[in-house]
Write an enzyme that holds these catalytic residues in place. Structure first.
Site, PDB file in Angstrom:
ATOM      1  N   ARG A 157       0.877  -1.186   0.000  1.00 52.20           N
ATOM      2  CA  ARG A 157       0.000   0.000   0.000  1.00 52.20           C
ATOM      3  C   ARG A 157       0.901   1.219   0.000  1.00 52.20           C
ATOM      4  O   ARG A 157       1.714   1.411   0.920  1.00 52.20           O
ATOM      5  CB  ARG A 157      -0.925   0.007   1.221  1.00 52.20           C
ATOM      6  CG  ARG A 157      -1.659   1.324   1.393  1.00 52.20           C
ATOM      7  CD  ARG A 157      -2.794   1.272   2.386  1.00 52.20           C
ATOM      8  NE  ARG A 157      -3.944   0.573   1.839  1.00 52.20           N
ATOM      9  CZ  ARG A 157      -5.203   0.723   2.280  1.00 52.20           C
ATOM     10  NH1 ARG A 157      -5.468   1.549   3.278  1.00 52.20           N
ATOM     11  NH2 ARG A 157      -6.192   0.062   1.743  1.00 52.20           N
ATOM     12  N   HIS A 167      -7.300   0.908  -6.610  1.00 50.04           N
ATOM     13  CA  HIS A 167      -7.542   0.077  -5.416  1.00 50.04           C
ATOM     14  C   HIS A 167      -8.197  -1.218  -5.916  1.00 50.04           C
ATOM     15  O   HIS A 167      -9.383  -1.457  -5.676  1.00 50.04           O
ATOM     16  CB  HIS A 167      -8.429   0.833  -4.428  1.00 50.04           C
ATOM     17  CG  HIS A 167      -8.433   0.255  -3.037  1.00 50.04           C
ATOM     18  ND1 HIS A 167      -7.710  -0.873  -2.679  1.00 50.04           N
ATOM     19  CD2 HIS A 167      -9.086   0.657  -1.901  1.00 50.04           C
ATOM     20  CE1 HIS A 167      -7.917  -1.135  -1.395  1.00 50.04           C
ATOM     21  NE2 HIS A 167      -8.736  -0.232  -0.906  1.00 50.04           N
ATOM     22  N   GLN A 194     -10.186  -3.746  -3.616  1.00 54.94           N
ATOM     23  CA  GLN A 194     -11.467  -3.212  -3.165  1.00 54.94           C
ATOM     24  C   GLN A 194     -12.552  -3.471  -4.210  1.00 54.94           C
ATOM     25  O   GLN A 194     -13.636  -3.968  -3.889  1.00 54.94           O
ATOM     26  CB  GLN A 194     -11.328  -1.687  -2.928  1.00 54.94           C
ATOM     27  CG  GLN A 194     -12.606  -1.021  -2.490  1.00 54.94           C
ATOM     28  CD  GLN A 194     -13.014  -1.442  -1.093  1.00 54.94           C
ATOM     29  OE1 GLN A 194     -12.233  -1.319  -0.165  1.00 54.94           O
ATOM     30  NE2 GLN A 194     -14.237  -1.927  -0.921  1.00 54.94           N
ATOM     31  N   ASP A 209     -17.085   7.084  -1.524  1.00 54.44           N
ATOM     32  CA  ASP A 209     -15.758   6.946  -0.901  1.00 54.44           C
ATOM     33  C   ASP A 209     -15.518   8.246  -0.125  1.00 54.44           C
ATOM     34  O   ASP A 209     -16.253   9.227  -0.302  1.00 54.44           O
ATOM     35  CB  ASP A 209     -14.715   6.749  -2.023  1.00 54.44           C
ATOM     36  CG  ASP A 209     -13.295   6.517  -1.511  1.00 54.44           C
ATOM     37  OD1 ASP A 209     -13.098   6.388  -0.283  1.00 54.44           O
ATOM     38  OD2 ASP A 209     -12.364   6.481  -2.340  1.00 54.44           O
ATOM     39  N   CYS A 264     -16.494   1.984   0.374  1.00 53.43           N
ATOM     40  CA  CYS A 264     -15.304   1.156   0.622  1.00 53.43           C
ATOM     41  C   CYS A 264     -14.879   1.226   2.089  1.00 53.43           C
ATOM     42  O   CYS A 264     -14.183   0.327   2.563  1.00 53.43           O
ATOM     43  CB  CYS A 264     -14.169   1.577  -0.301  1.00 53.43           C
ATOM     44  SG  CYS A 264     -13.775   3.328  -0.199  1.00 53.43           S
ATOM     45  N   ARG A 305     -13.779  -8.421   1.436  1.00 53.47           N
ATOM     46  CA  ARG A 305     -12.358  -8.181   1.167  1.00 53.47           C
ATOM     47  C   ARG A 305     -11.557  -9.440   1.481  1.00 53.47           C
ATOM     48  O   ARG A 305     -10.657  -9.836   0.745  1.00 53.47           O
ATOM     49  CB  ARG A 305     -11.831  -7.005   2.024  1.00 53.47           C
ATOM     50  CG  ARG A 305     -12.491  -5.657   1.749  1.00 53.47           C
ATOM     51  CD  ARG A 305     -12.107  -5.113   0.380  1.00 53.47           C
ATOM     52  NE  ARG A 305     -10.679  -5.048   0.192  1.00 53.47           N
ATOM     53  CZ  ARG A 305      -9.879  -4.078   0.665  1.00 53.47           C
ATOM     54  NH1 ARG A 305     -10.401  -3.068   1.322  1.00 53.47           N
ATOM     55  NH2 ARG A 305      -8.576  -4.108   0.446  1.00 53.47           N
TER      56      ARG A 305
HETATM   57  N1   CP Z   1     -11.383   0.103   2.204  1.00 55.31           N
HETATM   58  C1   CP Z   1     -10.131  -0.022   2.663  1.00 55.31           C
HETATM   59  O1   CP Z   1      -9.185  -0.276   1.906  1.00 55.31           O
HETATM   60  O2   CP Z   1     -10.009   0.150   3.993  1.00 55.31           O
HETATM   61  P1   CP Z   1      -8.650   0.312   4.818  1.00 55.31           P
HETATM   62  O3   CP Z   1      -8.058   1.633   4.393  1.00 55.31           O
HETATM   63  O4   CP Z   1      -9.068   0.297   6.243  1.00 55.31           O
HETATM   64  O5   CP Z   1      -7.735  -0.818   4.468  1.00 55.31           O
HETATM   65  N1  NVA Z   2      -9.840   6.897  -1.644  1.00 58.79           N
HETATM   66  C1  NVA Z   2      -9.532   6.445  -0.309  1.00 58.79           C
HETATM   67  C2  NVA Z   2      -9.772   4.985  -0.174  1.00 58.79           C
HETATM   68  C3  NVA Z   2      -9.629   4.470   1.227  1.00 58.79           C
HETATM   69  C4  NVA Z   2      -9.832   2.990   1.309  1.00 58.79           C
HETATM   70  C5  NVA Z   2      -8.098   6.787   0.023  1.00 58.79           C
HETATM   71  O1  NVA Z   2      -7.226   6.638  -0.850  1.00 58.79           O
HETATM   72  O2  NVA Z   2      -7.832   7.208   1.143  1.00 58.79           O
END
Ligand code: CP
Ligand code: NVA
Length: 302
Positions: A101, A128, A131, A219, A259, A287
């Site tokens: 990530r 993502h 997701q 989101d 999400c 997930r």
């Molecule tokens: N939706 C999602 O990716 O959540 P987190 O940021 O908690 O991993």
């Molecule tokens: N768009 C959001 C998604 C979080 C799961 C971010 O990047 O923070």
């Protein structure tokens, strides 16, 4: 499939392989004896916060028989400037897979190339994919099929989650509507890359977008890394909220999805969130199942 770096890089059959295996992972949880990650050690390398992604990958890797370590990017030499290429070459000699990530999509791609171990994008600024695969699984589970459906994304249409939705709409036969202010719409570069075949409609008119849709999706308004723009975003996106009035325009069976994490009173109201909590937390749970499918499909490759 050697890596899972984006929805862009998947074809329709690969998406369906993941969705179908995800369904069977869910149905057989706790009873399957197949341990495709037995004898393997995977690392999660995260530069951004996470609850769902971190927990679901840690649990999923263990349930598939593997071992897992969590590495915060700031705690390893990467955070002090060691090049990704070198980090990847070191880790590739020790680990069996990596879940990353971070900010730049190119960083995950460089890691995958130089480590030569299965690499999974657990969120970048551009995509993502895990997701959206879990979301597709949830829509199939609740509505029977994604084909022929209409998914309406409301809010920051320029961030990673809608970008992965845009790619998904180019691979599968469903309609994607994005309601966002002009400056928060998907970039022309992304839409050019995706091509004209995808059924994607972008509008500033949130009510028009929501009318009759099968899924209303949102989101956060302030994605990770965009905190300095928070005040501007809260103002610009104020009218792009999922609330009961908007839900009443959607199809009677419409799903409300997010999400997560959710900010009540911002992108979704507390009332609408609680009414649709069952779907929202099934979505979060999926997930785990969808990612176990991804892990198994990647692990079986030599
Ligand atoms: N939706 C999602 O990716 O959540 P987190 O940021 O908690 O991993
Ligand atoms: N768009 C959001 C998604 C979080 C799961 C971010 O990047 O923070």
């Amino acid at each position: 499939m050697k890596h899972l770096l984006s929805i862009e890089s998947l074809n329709r059959d690969e998406i369906y392989d993941i969705l179908e295996l995800g369904d069977s992972m869910k149905a057989s949880r706790g009873t399957h004896s197949h341990q495709p990650l037995e004898g393997q050690c995977w690392a999660l390398i995260f530069s951004k916060s996470s609850t769902r992604t971190r927990v679901s990958f840690e649990v999923g890797i263990r349930e598939l028989g593997g071992k897992v370590m969590f590495l915060s990017a700031t705690d390893i030499q990467l955070g002090r400037g060691e090049p990704i290429e070198d980090t990847a070459r070191v880790m590739g000699r020790m680990l069996h897979g990596a879940v990353i990530r971070t900010y730049c999509q190119s960083d995950v791609e460089v890691f995958a190339k130089h480590s030569n171990i299965p690499t999974i994008n657990a969120l970048t600024d551009e995509e993502h994919p895990c997701q959206i695969l879990a979301d597709l699984m949830t829509i199939r589970e609740k509505l029977g099929s994604i084909e022929g459906r209409s998914v309406c994304f409301i809010g920051d249409g320029a961030c990673n989650v809608p970008a992965s939705w845009v790619w998904a709409a180019s691979k599968l036969d469903f309609e994607l509507r994005i309601a966002a202010p002009k400056s928060f719409q998907p970039s022309p570069e992304l839409l050019t890359k995706v091509g004209a075949n995808a059924r994607i409609h972008i509008t500033e008119d949130v009510r028009e977008a929501a009318r009759g849709c099968d899924v209303l999706y949102t989101d956060v308004w302030v994605s990770m890394g965009k905190e300095k723009e928070a005040a501007l975003r809260l103002t610009e996106l104020a009218n792009y909220q999922i609330n009961d009035a908007l839900v009443s325009l959607a199809a009677p069976h419409a799903l409300v999805m997010h999400c997560l994490p959710a900010y009540r009173g911002k992108e979704i109201t507390a009332e609408t969130f609680e009414t649709h909590a069952q779907t929202l937390f099934d979505q979060a749970e999926n997930r785990l199942h969808a990612q176990k499918a991804i892990l198994q499909l990647l692990a079986k490759k030599p």
